[in-house]
Design an enzyme around this catalytic site. Structure first.
Site, PDB file in Angstrom:
ATOM      1  N   GLY A   1      10.609   8.167  11.913  1.00 20.42           N
ATOM      2  CA  GLY A   1      11.096   9.542  11.814  1.00 20.42           C
ATOM      3  C   GLY A   1      12.509   9.745  12.329  1.00 20.42           C
TER       4      GLY A   1
ATOM      5  N   SER B   1       1.594   5.427  -0.235  1.00 25.77           N
ATOM      6  CA  SER B   1       0.890   6.597   0.304  1.00 25.77           C
ATOM      7  C   SER B   1      -0.168   7.058  -0.698  1.00 25.77           C
ATOM      8  CB  SER B   1       1.895   7.726   0.544  1.00 25.77           C
ATOM      9  OG  SER B   1       1.194   8.931   0.744  1.00 25.77           O
TER      10      SER B   1
ATOM     11  N   GLU C   1      10.495   1.624   9.837  1.00 25.19           N
ATOM     12  CA  GLU C   1      11.440   2.695   9.481  1.00 25.19           C
ATOM     13  C   GLU C   1      10.704   4.010   9.711  1.00 25.19           C
ATOM     14  OE1 GLU C   1      14.502   2.248   8.535  1.00 25.19           O
ATOM     15  OE2 GLU C   1      14.437   0.081   8.241  1.00 25.19           O
TER      16      GLU C   1
ATOM     17  N   LYS D   1       0.852  -1.203   0.000  1.00 26.65           N
ATOM     18  CA  LYS D   1       0.000   0.000   0.000  1.00 26.65           C
ATOM     19  C   LYS D   1       0.884   1.249   0.000  1.00 26.65           C
ATOM     20  CE  LYS D   1      -1.762   2.918   2.773  1.00 26.65           C
ATOM     21  NZ  LYS D   1      -1.824   4.168   1.969  1.00 26.65           N
TER      22      LYS D   1
ATOM     23  N   GLU E   1      10.574  16.320  15.125  1.00 27.82           N
ATOM     24  CA  GLU E   1      10.722  16.236  13.665  1.00 27.82           C
ATOM     25  C   GLU E   1       9.751  17.225  13.020  1.00 27.82           C
ATOM     26  OE1 GLU E   1       9.195  12.850  11.337  1.00 27.82           O
ATOM     27  OE2 GLU E   1      11.163  12.732  10.386  1.00 27.82           O
TER      28      GLU E   1
ATOM     29  N   GLY F   1      12.778   3.475  14.780  1.00 26.15           N
ATOM     30  CA  GLY F   1      12.325   2.217  14.210  1.00 26.15           C
ATOM     31  C   GLY F   1      12.967   0.976  14.766  1.00 26.15           C
TER      32      GLY F   1
ATOM     33  N   CYS G   1      13.387  11.700   5.942  1.00 27.48           N
ATOM     34  CA  CYS G   1      13.618  11.100   7.260  1.00 27.48           C
ATOM     35  C   CYS G   1      15.052  11.314   7.711  1.00 27.48           C
ATOM     36  CB  CYS G   1      13.305   9.613   7.220  1.00 27.48           C
ATOM     37  SG  CYS G   1      14.288   8.724   5.999  1.00 27.48           S
TER      38      CYS G   1
END
Ligand code: NAD
Length: 498
Positions: free
Chosen positions: A255, A180, A253, A178, A385, A458, A287
């Site tokens: 920020g 974005s 995985e 899937k 972030e 992560g 990131c």
């Protein structure tokens, strides 16, 4: 670059396009409002079909394929990506607003990941244990985990799916992907590319749609064996909670708030270039963004001046125009969030050295490179972030201080240090809490090297040999070729190994 026109996409299921049942979603270029793509949101019924198809294909077509067969498909996919690079780069650029040249480079780099995964499909091995006795042998076999749900973010769509999917396929997994909802086109095009490359139908199924509906349904689906997610820490935590309920393997995985340390003894011209590139690539929506620039006090004023002078010359705008390096902010929500942080930085007492300016024009939303100096570690602009073209400059005197500042974060994705001193570099390598530490370079990432974060950046690693192993489980096999000693029948009850 091929300039393609707007296109209607469908889900890619069992080797063919298939219309999803949900509402229509339109994607417009965030830099100029032009329509780029349209597709439908996937419903529970769509997700169910995708997972069931992957499950069957895993069992009947892919888990039993040889490494050589998998490798051949992946190598052909790499070639097919290169053949369609112009079209892929167009959609990558148009949906995200990034510069065309950058999009093209990302597609090329992605094809290399498929090349590399092709080599790994033939090299996946377990261990053998030959020292257990003359008639006793054991081995571990790496087996594919099953059907992986792969969910990706908007900012480097093709690169990130290429950090996951070829590695999953090399391991023998099937997948439901899937992308974005903001940048789905290039991932959907992968369906056609993989078919051309000879991947059996159904091994990869791609469902388009929103995170809250389609993404969530996929995370929760009982037919999913593993979740491989890249995106924000907030949604990553949600994926982990949902994964725990289903006892699924979860790889995340997330920020970052990455520090680049510049020591006075460094090659300062190279450090300057890397600091600019690290801070403003993808308009800071990365990131790995070097969002905290840590400068040794003796060079801080001069380095900051040069950094600001160069940043001021970076062209911002719709990337269809010549020379633009910083494109639009991806959407209204993110634009407003970044503007809030500009105000927060000023309220907290940081010195705005550059930028802080923003505008909506011709269907796009733009924020100029923004540099804060005099930032203190407790300030929110040093801790959170922001995901935009905002840099926080902090000063230090000693290496120890620099390392404490760098490590003062909930995140731990990457860090960099610029120094001419080998022992300072080695101290930094050992002390920095980050999945990747760059010494005298930044943002390099060859396919051989694993990538991932620690802390709230992560869990797990992708790319490299580990990237394939991530999609496997270990089976332990024990073989006695004679000499089995009875434990119950005809033996003394109560032996220690009974
Ligand atoms: P996001 O978390 O908003 O979305 C990521 C993906 O998750 C999208 O496909 C989205 O549709 C989906 N999603 C959203 N809500 C969901 C839900 N409830 N259930 C299931 N899926 C859901 O992130 P984004 O805005 O697309 O990307 C930016 C973030 O990603 C930043 O935090 C950035 O640091 C991070 N990122 C990390 C890496 C890395 O490798 N560590 C790489 C790129 C981006």
């Amino acid at each position: 670059m091929i300039v393609a026109t707007a296109r209607d996409f469908r889900n890619w299921i069992d080797g063919a396009w298939r219309e999803a049942l949900g509402r229509q979603i339109e994607r417009r270029n965030p830099g100029n409002g032009a329509l780029v793509s349209r597709f439908r949101d996937s419903t529970a019924a769509d997700v169910n079909v995708a997972v069931a198809t992957a499950k069957t294909a895993f069992r009947t077509k892919w888990s039993g394929a040889t490494g050589a067969e998998r490798s051949a498909v992946l190598a052909r996919a790499a070639d097919a990506i290169r053949r369609r690079a112009g079209e892929l780069a167009f959609f990558e650029m148009a949906e995200s607003g990034k510069p065309a040249r950058q999009a093209r480079l990302e597609i090329e780099r992605s094809s290399m990941l498929w090349d590399y995964a092709a080599t790994q499909a033939r090299s996946l091995t377990g261990d053998s244990f030959g020292q257990l006795g003359a008639t006793y042998f054991a081995a571990t076999i790496r087996e594919p985990l099953g059907v992986a749900a792969i969910i990706t973010p908007w900012n480097f769509p093709f690169l990130i799916i290429s950090q996951k999917l070829p590695f999953a396929l090399a391991a023998g997994c099937a997948a439901v992907v899937k992308p974005s909802e903001l940048t789905s086109a290039t991932t959907l095009l992968l369906g056609e590319i993989l078919k051309q490359a000879g991947l059996p139908d159904g091994v990869v199924n791609i469902v388009a749609g929103s995170g809250a509906t389609c993404g969530d349904l996929l995370l929760r689906h009982p037919g999913i064996d593993m979740i491989s997610f890249t995106g924000s820490t907030k949604v990553g935590k949600h994926a982990m909670r949902v994964g725990a309920d289903g006892m699924k393997k979860v790889s995340l995985e997330l920020g970052g708030k990455n520090a680049q340390i510049v020591m006075a003894d460094a090659d300062l011209d190279s450090a300057l270039d890397a600091a600019l590139h690290g801070a403003f690539l993808n308009a800071g929506q990365s990131c790995n963004q070097g969002s905290r620039l840590l400068l040794q006090s003796s060079i801080a004023a001069a380095f900051t001046r040069k950094f600001v002078d160069h940043a001021a010359q970076l062209k911002v705008g719709d990337t269809q125009a010549d020379g633009v390096l910083l494109g639009p902010i991806i959407n209204k929500e993110q634009y407003e969030k970044i503007i809030q942080y500009i105000a927060i930085g000023q309220d907290e007492g940081a010195t705005l050295m550059l930028g802080g300016t923003y505008r909506e024009e011709n269907g796009g939303r733009f924020i100029d490179p923004t540099v804060f100096a005099g930032v203190k570690p407790h300030m929110r602009i040093a801790r959170e972030e922001i995901f935009g073209p905002i840099v926080s400059i902090l000063e230090f005197d000693t290496l120890d201080e620099a390392i404490s500042l760098a490590n003062d974060s909930i995140y731990g994705l990457s860090a960099g240090i610029w120094t001419g001193n080998v022992s300072a570099a080695m101290t930094a390598v050992r002390s920095l809490n980050a999945g990747t530490v760059w010494i005298n370079t930044y943002l390099d990432g060859p396919a051989e090297l694993p990538f991932g974060g620690v802390g709230e950046s992560g869990i797990g690693r992708e790319v490299g040999k580990l990237g394939v192993e991530e999609f496997t489980d270990i089976k332990t096999v024990q073989i006695r070729s004679g000499g089995y000693s009875p434990r119950w029948i005809g033996s003394e009850i109560g032996r220690t190994d009974a």
